[in-house]
Design a protein around this motif. Structure first.
Motif, short mmCIF file in Angstrom:
data_model
loop_
_atom_site.label_atom_id
_atom_site.label_comp_id
_atom_site.label_asym_id
_atom_site.label_seq_id
_atom_site.Cartn_x
_atom_site.Cartn_y
_atom_site.Cartn_z
N ASP A 165 1.22 -1.19 -0.06
CA ASP A 165 0.20 0.38 -0.49
C ASP A 165 0.72 0.97 -0.10
O ASP A 165 1.51 1.94 0.74
CB ASP A 165 -0.89 0.13 1.36
N GLU A 166 1.12 1.97 -1.24
CA GLU A 166 1.95 3.24 -1.30
C GLU A 166 1.59 3.64 -1.99
O GLU A 166 0.95 3.83 -3.27
CB GLU A 166 3.27 2.27 -1.72
N HIS A 167 2.13 5.42 -1.90
CA HIS A 167 1.47 6.24 -2.36
C HIS A 167 -0.23 6.11 -2.77
O HIS A 167 -0.09 6.33 -3.89
CB HIS A 167 2.80 6.53 -3.66
N LYS A 168 -1.27 5.56 -2.27
CA LYS A 168 -2.42 5.71 -2.19
C LYS A 168 -2.86 4.40 -3.42
O LYS A 168 -3.64 4.36 -3.71
CB LYS A 168 -3.21 7.05 -2.58
N GLU A 169 -1.93 3.74 -3.62
CA GLU A 169 -2.10 3.10 -4.18
C GLU A 169 -1.25 1.13 -3.72
O GLU A 169 -0.76 1.53 -3.12
CB GLU A 169 -1.34 2.48 -6.03
N VAL A 170 -2.69 0.51 -4.15
CA VAL A 170 -2.26 -1.01 -3.90
C VAL A 170 -2.05 -2.28 -5.11
O VAL A 170 -2.66 -1.88 -5.15
CB VAL A 170 -2.96 -1.50 -2.84
N TYR A 171 -0.83 -2.71 -4.56
CA TYR A 171 -0.87 -3.70 -5.01
C TYR A 171 -0.08 -5.34 -4.85
O TYR A 171 0.38 -5.04 -3.37
CB TYR A 171 0.18 -3.59 -6.38
N PHE A 172 -0.96 -5.98 -5.51
CA PHE A 172 0.02 -8.00 -4.34
C PHE A 172 0.45 -8.33 -5.08
O PHE A 172 0.49 -8.38 -6.37
CB PHE A 172 -1.94 -8.63 -4.07
N GLN A 173 1.59 -9.09 -4.34
CA GLN A 173 2.74 -9.69 -5.07
C GLN A 173 2.97 -10.78 -3.75
O GLN A 173 2.48 -10.67 -2.82
CB GLN A 173 3.96 -8.98 -4.79
N ILE A 174 3.34 -12.28 -4.23
CA ILE A 174 3.66 -12.86 -3.53
C ILE A 174 4.94 -13.39 -3.33
O ILE A 174 5.39 -12.74 -3.76
CB ILE A 174 3.36 -14.45 -4.56
N HIS A 175 5.47 -13.47 -1.73
CA HIS A 175 6.63 -13.36 -1.07
C HIS A 175 7.06 -14.72 -0.50
O HIS A 175 5.74 -15.46 -0.27
CB HIS A 175 7.02 -11.93 -0.18
N GLU A 176 8.51 -15.41 0.35
CA GLU A 176 8.32 -15.62 0.17
C GLU A 176 8.15 -15.68 1.90
O GLU A 176 9.00 -14.12 2.34
CB GLU A 176 9.59 -16.79 0.22
N VAL A 177 7.56 -16.06 2.92
CA VAL A 177 7.10 -15.37 4.67
C VAL A 177 8.12 -16.35 4.72
O VAL A 177 7.94 -17.79 4.72
CB VAL A 177 5.70 -14.87 4.68
N TYR A 178 8.45 -16.16 5.90
CA TYR A 178 9.53 -17.00 6.92
C TYR A 178 8.79 -16.99 8.44
O TYR A 178 7.90 -15.88 8.95
CB TYR A 178 10.92 -16.34 7.34
#
Length: 76
Positions: free
Chosen positions: A11-24
């Motif tokens: 959620d950056e600069h009033k825009e949202v995008y979604f991304q897949i990450h590896e979460v630990y």
């Protein structure tokens, strides 16, 4: 401790995008870190590529995490 794929909302600069990450995860199973960049799809075999894609698709059923408030769930 372990990891899996998770969707993270950026959620950056009033825009949202979604991304897949590896979460630990820590010993209690709480997310405690993630890859700086989203993950790409790659493997050393077609079988490995299928495995990766299955794991990535599975993450779409999990709650989306918030980059801004990690490890909390993303709320619109």
């Amino acid at each position: 401790m372990g990891w899996n794929h998770r969707v993270i909302a950026h959620d950056e600069h009033k825009e949202v995008y979604f991304q897949i990450h590896e979460v630990y995860y820590d010993k209690e199973g709480t997310p405690d870190g993630y890859t700086k960049e989203g993950v790409s799809v790659g493997a050393d075999s077609i079988k490995g590529l299928r495995w990766t894609l299955r794991k990535m698709r599975k993450t779409l059923k999990s709650k989306v995490l918030s980059k801004t408030n990690f490890p909390k769930e993303y709320k619109k």
